[in-house]
Design a protein around this motif. Structure first.
Motif, PDB file in Angstrom:
ATOM      1  N   CYS A   1     -50.724 -59.948 -67.617  1.00  0.00           N
ATOM      2  CA  CYS A   1     -50.127 -58.548 -67.997  1.00  0.00           C
ATOM      3  C   CYS A   1     -51.246 -57.972 -68.645  1.00  0.00           C
ATOM      4  O   CYS A   1     -51.060 -56.533 -68.771  1.00  0.00           O
ATOM      5  N   ASN A   2     -52.107 -58.567 -69.214  1.00  0.00           N
ATOM      6  CA  ASN A   2     -53.354 -58.003 -70.088  1.00  0.00           C
ATOM      7  C   ASN A   2     -54.217 -57.409 -69.134  1.00  0.00           C
ATOM      8  O   ASN A   2     -55.411 -56.855 -69.501  1.00  0.00           O
ATOM      9  N   SER A   3     -54.326 -57.458 -67.601  1.00  0.00           N
ATOM     10  CA  SER A   3     -55.313 -57.422 -66.811  1.00  0.00           C
ATOM     11  C   SER A   3     -55.599 -55.804 -66.680  1.00  0.00           C
ATOM     12  O   SER A   3     -56.442 -55.546 -65.891  1.00  0.00           O
ATOM     13  N   HIS A   4     -54.678 -55.011 -67.226  1.00  0.00           N
ATOM     14  CA  HIS A   4     -54.527 -53.568 -66.926  1.00  0.00           C
ATOM     15  C   HIS A   4     -55.452 -52.799 -67.873  1.00  0.00           C
ATOM     16  O   HIS A   4     -55.714 -51.558 -67.673  1.00  0.00           O
ATOM     17  N   GLY A   5     -55.623 -53.673 -68.929  1.00  0.00           N
ATOM     18  CA  GLY A   5     -56.380 -52.795 -70.249  1.00  0.00           C
ATOM     19  C   GLY A   5     -55.683 -52.740 -71.455  1.00  0.00           C
ATOM     20  O   GLY A   5     -56.216 -53.302 -72.449  1.00  0.00           O
ATOM     21  N   PRO A   6     -54.629 -52.098 -71.493  1.00  0.00           N
ATOM     22  CA  PRO A   6     -54.025 -51.976 -72.775  1.00  0.00           C
ATOM     23  C   PRO A   6     -53.575 -53.387 -73.473  1.00  0.00           C
ATOM     24  O   PRO A   6     -53.264 -54.284 -72.761  1.00  0.00           O
ATOM     25  N   VAL A   7     -53.751 -53.467 -74.712  1.00  0.00           N
ATOM     26  CA  VAL A   7     -53.083 -54.632 -75.219  1.00  0.00           C
ATOM     27  C   VAL A   7     -51.510 -55.049 -75.073  1.00  0.00           C
ATOM     28  O   VAL A   7     -50.867 -53.906 -75.126  1.00  0.00           O
ATOM     29  N   THR A   8     -51.235 -56.077 -74.356  1.00  0.00           N
ATOM     30  CA  THR A   8     -49.883 -56.171 -73.994  1.00  0.00           C
ATOM     31  C   THR A   8     -49.418 -57.461 -74.443  1.00  0.00           C
ATOM     32  O   THR A   8     -50.263 -58.664 -74.534  1.00  0.00           O
ATOM     33  N   VAL A   9     -48.140 -57.423 -74.979  1.00  0.00           N
ATOM     34  CA  VAL A   9     -47.709 -58.873 -75.480  1.00  0.00           C
ATOM     35  C   VAL A   9     -45.958 -58.941 -74.779  1.00  0.00           C
ATOM     36  O   VAL A   9     -45.804 -58.228 -73.972  1.00  0.00           O
ATOM     37  N   ALA A  10     -45.723 -60.357 -74.998  1.00  0.00           N
ATOM     38  CA  ALA A  10     -44.398 -60.521 -74.394  1.00  0.00           C
ATOM     39  C   ALA A  10     -43.369 -59.841 -75.299  1.00  0.00           C
ATOM     40  O   ALA A  10     -43.211 -60.170 -76.434  1.00  0.00           O
ATOM     41  N   ALA A  11     -42.349 -59.247 -74.778  1.00  0.00           N
ATOM     42  CA  ALA A  11     -41.274 -58.635 -75.195  1.00  0.00           C
ATOM     43  C   ALA A  11     -40.165 -59.727 -75.216  1.00  0.00           C
ATOM     44  O   ALA A  11     -39.183 -60.086 -76.077  1.00  0.00           O
ATOM     45  N   ALA A  12     -40.022 -60.960 -74.115  1.00  0.00           N
ATOM     46  CA  ALA A  12     -39.087 -61.679 -73.776  1.00  0.00           C
ATOM     47  C   ALA A  12     -39.745 -62.728 -72.841  1.00  0.00           C
ATOM     48  O   ALA A  12     -40.476 -62.247 -71.937  1.00  0.00           O
ATOM     49  N   ALA A  13     -39.279 -63.988 -72.696  1.00  0.00           N
ATOM     50  CA  ALA A  13     -39.550 -64.727 -71.613  1.00  0.00           C
ATOM     51  C   ALA A  13     -38.504 -66.049 -71.359  1.00  0.00           C
ATOM     52  O   ALA A  13     -37.861 -66.349 -72.298  1.00  0.00           O
ATOM     53  N   ASP A  14     -38.291 -66.250 -70.146  1.00  0.00           N
ATOM     54  CA  ASP A  14     -37.455 -67.649 -70.069  1.00  0.00           C
ATOM     55  C   ASP A  14     -38.331 -68.695 -69.001  1.00  0.00           C
ATOM     56  O   ASP A  14     -39.129 -68.101 -68.215  1.00  0.00           O
ATOM     57  N   ILE A  15     -37.624 -69.553 -69.313  1.00  0.00           N
ATOM     58  CA  ILE A  15     -38.366 -70.814 -68.097  1.00  0.00           C
ATOM     59  C   ILE A  15     -37.264 -71.746 -67.639  1.00  0.00           C
ATOM     60  O   ILE A  15     -36.279 -72.018 -68.422  1.00  0.00           O
ATOM     61  N   ASP A  16     -37.346 -72.062 -66.301  1.00  0.00           N
ATOM     62  CA  ASP A  16     -36.522 -72.981 -65.789  1.00  0.00           C
ATOM     63  C   ASP A  16     -37.459 -74.245 -65.374  1.00  0.00           C
ATOM     64  O   ASP A  16     -38.311 -74.120 -64.690  1.00  0.00           O
ATOM     65  N   PHE A  17     -37.064 -75.309 -65.823  1.00  0.00           N
ATOM     66  CA  PHE A  17     -37.521 -76.687 -65.647  1.00  0.00           C
ATOM     67  C   PHE A  17     -36.875 -77.240 -64.371  1.00  0.00           C
ATOM     68  O   PHE A  17     -35.812 -77.630 -64.492  1.00  0.00           O
ATOM     69  N   VAL A  18     -38.070 -77.413 -63.329  1.00  0.00           N
ATOM     70  CA  VAL A  18     -37.385 -77.941 -62.189  1.00  0.00           C
ATOM     71  C   VAL A  18     -37.780 -79.364 -61.676  1.00  0.00           C
ATOM     72  O   VAL A  18     -36.818 -79.869 -61.195  1.00  0.00           O
ATOM     73  N   ALA A  19     -38.707 -79.761 -62.238  1.00  0.00           N
ATOM     74  CA  ALA A  19     -39.060 -81.201 -61.969  1.00  0.00           C
ATOM     75  C   ALA A  19     -39.944 -81.826 -63.175  1.00  0.00           C
ATOM     76  O   ALA A  19     -40.739 -80.689 -64.046  1.00  0.00           O
ATOM     77  N   PRO A  20     -40.040 -83.036 -63.312  1.00  0.00           N
ATOM     78  CA  PRO A  20     -40.748 -83.551 -64.713  1.00  0.00           C
ATOM     79  C   PRO A  20     -42.308 -83.523 -64.376  1.00  0.00           C
ATOM     80  O   PRO A  20     -42.722 -83.650 -63.076  1.00  0.00           O
ATOM     81  N   ALA A  21     -43.185 -83.507 -65.435  1.00  0.00           N
ATOM     82  CA  ALA A  21     -44.603 -83.514 -65.137  1.00  0.00           C
ATOM     83  C   ALA A  21     -44.949 -84.839 -66.028  1.00  0.00           C
ATOM     84  O   ALA A  21     -44.345 -84.995 -67.055  1.00  0.00           O
ATOM     85  N   TYR A  22     -45.872 -85.490 -65.502  1.00  0.00           N
ATOM     86  CA  TYR A  22     -46.371 -86.744 -66.279  1.00  0.00           C
ATOM     87  C   TYR A  22     -47.959 -86.842 -66.866  1.00  0.00           C
ATOM     88  O   TYR A  22     -48.954 -85.839 -66.381  1.00  0.00           O
ATOM     89  N   GLU A  23     -48.227 -87.620 -67.609  1.00  0.00           N
ATOM     90  CA  GLU A  23     -49.519 -87.745 -68.309  1.00  0.00           C
ATOM     91  C   GLU A  23     -50.403 -88.044 -67.032  1.00  0.00           C
ATOM     92  O   GLU A  23     -50.132 -88.557 -66.112  1.00  0.00           O
ATOM     93  N   GLY A  24     -51.574 -87.025 -67.014  1.00  0.00           N
ATOM     94  CA  GLY A  24     -52.633 -86.926 -65.969  1.00  0.00           C
ATOM     95  C   GLY A  24     -52.331 -86.080 -64.912  1.00  0.00           C
ATOM     96  O   GLY A  24     -53.241 -85.650 -64.129  1.00  0.00           O
ATOM     97  N   ASP A  25     -51.092 -85.451 -64.885  1.00  0.00           N
ATOM     98  CA  ASP A  25     -50.771 -84.530 -63.872  1.00  0.00           C
ATOM     99  C   ASP A  25     -51.637 -83.285 -64.095  1.00  0.00           C
ATOM    100  O   ASP A  25     -51.889 -82.845 -65.200  1.00  0.00           O
TER     101      ASP A  25
END
Length: 129
Positions: A57-81
Motif C-alpha cells: 500500500c506504500n508503493s504508490h507514494g503517499p505515506v499510507t497506514v493501516a486503518a484496520a486488518a484481520d487475519i484467518d489462520f488456515v494451517a499451523p506453521a512450524y520452526e524452520g518453515d
C-alpha cells in the motif's frame, strides 16, 4: 519504507519483490517465534502479512497506514518453515485501499489477511505527527 522498518528486518523478513500495489516477502520461523503448542505464534504470522500489506500500500507514494486488518489462520506453521507473504491491491478509492495477503509455506496456505489502508499527509510518518 521497508529499509527503515527495523522491527520487520530484525525478525529476518526479506522483501523479495515490490510493484505497484504488490509485494512479496519471506520469513523463516525461528525458535523464538514458536508458542507453547510448538507452532508459530499467530502474532508473527500477522506481522509478516502486515509488513507485506504495508509494502504494497506504500508503493504508490503517499505515506499510507493501516486503518484496520484481520487475519484467518488456515494451517499451523512450524520452526524452520520458510513462509512467503504475497500482497495484492484489491482496490483504492480516495485515500483508502483494500489489500489481500496470502501467507504460504510452499503451495500450502497458512493464513489469509485483509488490510484496509488510509493515506495520510506528508512523505514520512514523522512528518504526520
Amino acid at each position: 519504507m521497508f529499509a527503515a522498518d527495523e522491527a520487520s528486518r530484525a525478525l529476518g523478513i526479506e522483501l523479495l519483490e515490490q510493484g505497484e500495489g504488490t509485494a512479496v516477502l519471506r520469513m523463516t520461523v525461528t525458535p523464538a517465534m514458536v508458542n507453547g503448542h510448538g507452532i508459530a505464534h499467530g502474532g508473527y504470522l500477522f506481522l509478516l502479512a502486515d509488513t507485506a500489506f504495508a509494502c504494497a500500500c506504500n508503493s504508490h507514494g503517499p505515506v499510507t497506514v493501516a486503518a484496520a486488518a484481520d487475519i484467518d489462520f488456515v494451517a499451523p506453521a512450524y520452526e524452520g518453515d520458510a513462509l512467503v507473504a504475497t500482497a495484492r491491491e484489491r482496490t483504492r478509492f480516495g485515500r483508502s485501499g483494500i489489500y489481500d495477503v496470502s501467507v504460504l509455506r510452499g503451495d500450502e496456505v497458512i493464513a489469509e489477511f485483509r488490510g484496509r489502508s488510509r493515506s495520510i499527509r506528508g512523505t514520512t510518518t514523522k512528518e504526520s505527527r
